[in-house]
Design a protein around this motif. Structure first.
Motif, PDB file in Angstrom:
ATOM      1  N   TYR A 149      11.529   1.636  -0.983  1.00  0.00           N
ATOM      2  CA  TYR A 149      10.357   2.497  -0.867  1.00  0.00           C
ATOM      3  C   TYR A 149       9.422   2.005   0.239  1.00  0.00           C
ATOM      4  O   TYR A 149       9.275   0.793   0.444  1.00  0.00           O
ATOM      5  CB  TYR A 149       9.582   2.538  -2.191  1.00  0.00           C
ATOM      6  N   GLU A 150       8.792   2.954   0.932  1.00  0.00           N
ATOM      7  CA  GLU A 150       7.673   2.623   1.816  1.00  0.00           C
ATOM      8  C   GLU A 150       6.456   2.427   0.898  1.00  0.00           C
ATOM      9  O   GLU A 150       6.000   3.383   0.267  1.00  0.00           O
ATOM     10  CB  GLU A 150       7.411   3.752   2.803  1.00  0.00           C
ATOM     11  N   VAL A 151       5.944   1.232   0.833  1.00  0.00           N
ATOM     12  CA  VAL A 151       4.902   0.914  -0.141  1.00  0.00           C
ATOM     13  C   VAL A 151       3.558   0.747   0.560  1.00  0.00           C
ATOM     14  O   VAL A 151       3.448   0.007   1.544  1.00  0.00           O
ATOM     15  CB  VAL A 151       5.249  -0.364  -0.928  1.00  0.00           C
ATOM     16  N   THR A 152       2.558   1.428   0.041  1.00  0.00           N
ATOM     17  CA  THR A 152       1.186   1.278   0.524  1.00  0.00           C
ATOM     18  C   THR A 152       0.310   0.888  -0.648  1.00  0.00           C
ATOM     19  O   THR A 152       0.356   1.527  -1.704  1.00  0.00           O
ATOM     20  CB  THR A 152       0.659   2.583   1.147  1.00  0.00           C
ATOM     21  N   THR A 153      -0.464  -0.164  -0.482  1.00  0.00           N
ATOM     22  CA  THR A 153      -1.356  -0.637  -1.535  1.00  0.00           C
ATOM     23  C   THR A 153      -2.807  -0.322  -1.182  1.00  0.00           C
ATOM     24  O   THR A 153      -3.113   0.174  -0.100  1.00  0.00           O
ATOM     25  CB  THR A 153      -1.200  -2.149  -1.748  1.00  0.00           C
ATOM     26  N   ARG A 154      -3.682  -0.568  -2.133  1.00  0.00           N
ATOM     27  CA  ARG A 154      -5.127  -0.361  -1.965  1.00  0.00           C
ATOM     28  C   ARG A 154      -5.464   1.093  -1.637  1.00  0.00           C
ATOM     29  O   ARG A 154      -6.393   1.380  -0.884  1.00  0.00           O
ATOM     30  CB  ARG A 154      -5.694  -1.276  -0.875  1.00  0.00           C
ATOM     31  N   VAL A 155      -4.738   2.022  -2.201  1.00  0.00           N
ATOM     32  CA  VAL A 155      -5.049   3.442  -2.026  1.00  0.00           C
ATOM     33  C   VAL A 155      -6.055   3.843  -3.097  1.00  0.00           C
ATOM     34  O   VAL A 155      -5.760   3.763  -4.288  1.00  0.00           O
ATOM     35  CB  VAL A 155      -3.788   4.315  -2.114  1.00  0.00           C
ATOM     36  N   GLY A 156      -7.236   4.225  -2.688  1.00  0.00           N
ATOM     37  CA  GLY A 156      -8.268   4.579  -3.656  1.00  0.00           C
ATOM     38  C   GLY A 156      -8.715   3.400  -4.492  1.00  0.00           C
ATOM     39  O   GLY A 156      -9.071   3.560  -5.657  1.00  0.00           O
ATOM     40  N   GLY A 157      -8.681   2.212  -3.912  1.00  0.00           N
ATOM     41  CA  GLY A 157      -9.050   0.995  -4.644  1.00  0.00           C
ATOM     42  C   GLY A 157      -7.829   0.138  -4.859  1.00  0.00           C
ATOM     43  O   GLY A 157      -7.350  -0.527  -3.937  1.00  0.00           O
ATOM     44  N   THR A 158      -7.297   0.164  -6.068  1.00  0.00           N
ATOM     45  CA  THR A 158      -6.119  -0.659  -6.381  1.00  0.00           C
ATOM     46  C   THR A 158      -4.855   0.172  -6.556  1.00  0.00           C
ATOM     47  O   THR A 158      -3.850  -0.326  -7.054  1.00  0.00           O
ATOM     48  CB  THR A 158      -6.370  -1.471  -7.667  1.00  0.00           C
ATOM     49  N   GLY A 159      -4.889   1.436  -6.150  1.00  0.00           N
ATOM     50  CA  GLY A 159      -3.728   2.295  -6.307  1.00  0.00           C
ATOM     51  C   GLY A 159      -2.569   1.889  -5.413  1.00  0.00           C
ATOM     52  O   GLY A 159      -2.750   1.305  -4.336  1.00  0.00           O
ATOM     53  N   VAL A 160      -1.357   2.197  -5.848  1.00  0.00           N
ATOM     54  CA  VAL A 160      -0.131   1.884  -5.114  1.00  0.00           C
ATOM     55  C   VAL A 160       0.674   3.165  -4.971  1.00  0.00           C
ATOM     56  O   VAL A 160       0.822   3.943  -5.923  1.00  0.00           O
ATOM     57  CB  VAL A 160       0.711   0.824  -5.848  1.00  0.00           C
ATOM     58  N   LEU A 161       1.215   3.380  -3.762  1.00  0.00           N
ATOM     59  CA  LEU A 161       2.046   4.544  -3.510  1.00  0.00           C
ATOM     60  C   LEU A 161       3.363   4.094  -2.905  1.00  0.00           C
ATOM     61  O   LEU A 161       3.389   3.329  -1.939  1.00  0.00           O
ATOM     62  CB  LEU A 161       1.349   5.507  -2.553  1.00  0.00           C
ATOM     63  N   GLY A 162       4.464   4.573  -3.489  1.00  0.00           N
ATOM     64  CA  GLY A 162       5.781   4.342  -2.923  1.00  0.00           C
ATOM     65  C   GLY A 162       6.394   5.652  -2.482  1.00  0.00           C
ATOM     66  O   GLY A 162       6.348   6.642  -3.224  1.00  0.00           O
ATOM     67  N   VAL A 163       6.957   5.692  -1.272  1.00  0.00           N
ATOM     68  CA  VAL A 163       7.566   6.902  -0.731  1.00  0.00           C
ATOM     69  C   VAL A 163       9.022   6.608  -0.411  1.00  0.00           C
ATOM     70  O   VAL A 163       9.332   5.629   0.274  1.00  0.00           O
ATOM     71  CB  VAL A 163       6.834   7.388   0.534  1.00  0.00           C
ATOM     72  N   LEU A 164       9.913   7.475  -0.895  1.00  0.00           N
ATOM     73  CA  LEU A 164      11.343   7.358  -0.623  1.00  0.00           C
ATOM     74  C   LEU A 164      11.803   8.688  -0.020  1.00  0.00           C
ATOM     75  O   LEU A 164      11.694   9.734  -0.659  1.00  0.00           O
ATOM     76  CB  LEU A 164      12.107   7.056  -1.903  1.00  0.00           C
TER      77      LEU A 164
END
Length: 397
Positions: free
Chosen positions: A44-59
């Protein structure tokens, strides 16, 4: 659905770890690190600190639908009383099951990474759901501008239903929620001379009683609303009339019209009771707010059909509307796409069925209870497979 050898045991360990280490809304740093460490090896392409402590993974798997799976991560200021060997110690607890939500989404992300499908999968780990603020924070941080915009938003919640079963409903599913902080100002003095004071405690007490008339006398019988005064604070000593009293009020409604009517009635009654007691204008501050959660009917039917094929109709339970609230609907509303939401069970089936038969549903530990702790299995396996099945119902094949 084929699971890699050992995955269920690995996820159970993740769940126990998250349960043992709860974090409050907006402070889910350790949990976010666990999520990041789980997603990166899967591609996954992982991005952290989205909206604070949110985590997003993109596949990404080429052209096709963009499907969003969402889980929340935050815990509550509740001291645990489950007696489990992996119970949290201290004043915090995963009393709403968000540790199970997070673990199941990690599991679904793992299974889906090893499956054949077309499109893009977004796995969203949201902070601060208990404040009804995390979804908006992620959206405001560019969730749908910086990352692929979904075609559908899919989410779930563990509940005091029989483990292994899935609860579903169409249309309005969970109530909107609004909270108000009310400050009633009086004039303090000695308890022996009430005539020299303006007693905010008496005004607050009258206000609490009067507020309870809103649902019974101002909401049509065909509509549903709940009003709770959950906090009342005033004074420091029994023979001192204080200067101020504070109330914390929460309302739950299922339509915009009833929501507006109840909010207006709260403000009218608070001001009128203050005036009747000779007090100055009170302060009314509306704070935490969650929208009405609508599970899109067409999208829900498509998703539930996939559940029926995978689990069998005997494991599906039609759900009534629920008075609790969720902010997951903000994602679908902001993206302009359908939201589908469902529940799945976490308690011993025999215990739940016995409570239903006896009518003693109050004997079951509910979400936010210090005794609420889902069975690890089959809750975990079911929660992973609901998310995976739902995603496959929307991804290209």
């Amino acid at each position: 659905m084929t699971w890699p050898a050992g995955l269920a045991e690995e996820l159970a360990d993740v769940y126990r770890d998250l349960h043992r280490h709860p974090e409050l809304s907006g402070h889910e740093d350790r949990t976010a690190s666990v999520v990041e460490d789980a997603l990166r090896p899967l591609g996954y392409e992982v991005t952290t600190r989205v909206g604070g402590t949110g985590v997003l993974g993109v596949l990404r798997r080429g052209d096709g639908p963009v499907v969003m799976l969402r889980a929340d991560m935050d815990a509550l200021p509740v001291a645990e009383k489950t007696g489990l060997p992996y119970a949290a110690t201290g004043p915090l607890m995963h009393a709403c099951g968000h540790d199970m939500h997070t673990t199941c989404l990690i599991g679904a992300a793992t299974l889906l990474a090893d499956m054949s499908w077309k499109g893009t999968l977004n796995v969203v780990f949201q902070p601060a759901e208990e404040l009804a603020a995390g979804a908006t924070a992620m959206i405001d941080d560019g969730l749908f501008e910086r990352f692929p915009k979904p075609s559908v938003v899919l989410g779930q919640h563990v509940a005091p239903l029989p483990a292994g079963f899935v609860g579903h409903g169409e249309g309005p599913l969970m109530a909107s929620s609004d909270s108000a902080e009310i400050r009633i100002r009086g004039r303090g003095g000695h308890g022996s001379r009430p005539e020299a004071t303006v007693d905010p405690v008496l005004i607050a007490a009258s206000t609490v009683v009067r507020l309870q008339s809103i649902v019974s006398r101002e909401v049509p019988p065909s509509e549903v609303a709940v009003l709770t005064v959950g906090r009342m604070q005033a004074g420091t000593k029994e023979n001192i009339i204080p200067d101020e009293a504070e109330l914390g009020v929460n309302i739950r409604t299922y339509s915009a019209a009833v929501r507006d009517r109840v909010r207006a009635a709260v403000e009218r009654i608070v001001r009128a009771e203050a005036a009747a007691g000779g007090a100055p204008e009170p302060e009314i501050t509306w704070g935490v707010s969650a929208p009405l959660l609508v599970s899109d009917p067409d999208a829900t039917r498509r998703t539930v059909a996939a559940f029926a094929e995978h689990f069998g109709t005997e494991r599906l339970i039609p759900m009534p509307t629920v008075a609790a609230s969720e902010d997951v609907g903000n994602f679908g509303a902001a993206a302009g796409v359908p939201t589908v939401f469902w529940f799945w069970g976490g308690l011993e089936p025999e215990r739940v069925f016995a409570a239903f038969q006896s009518g003693d549903l109050g004997s079951l530990p509910s979400n936010h209870s210090p005794e609420f702790a889902p069975l690890i299995e089959p809750t975990l396996t079911t929660g992973v497979e609901t998310l995976t099945t739902a995603a496959l119902a929307w991804l290209g094949r």
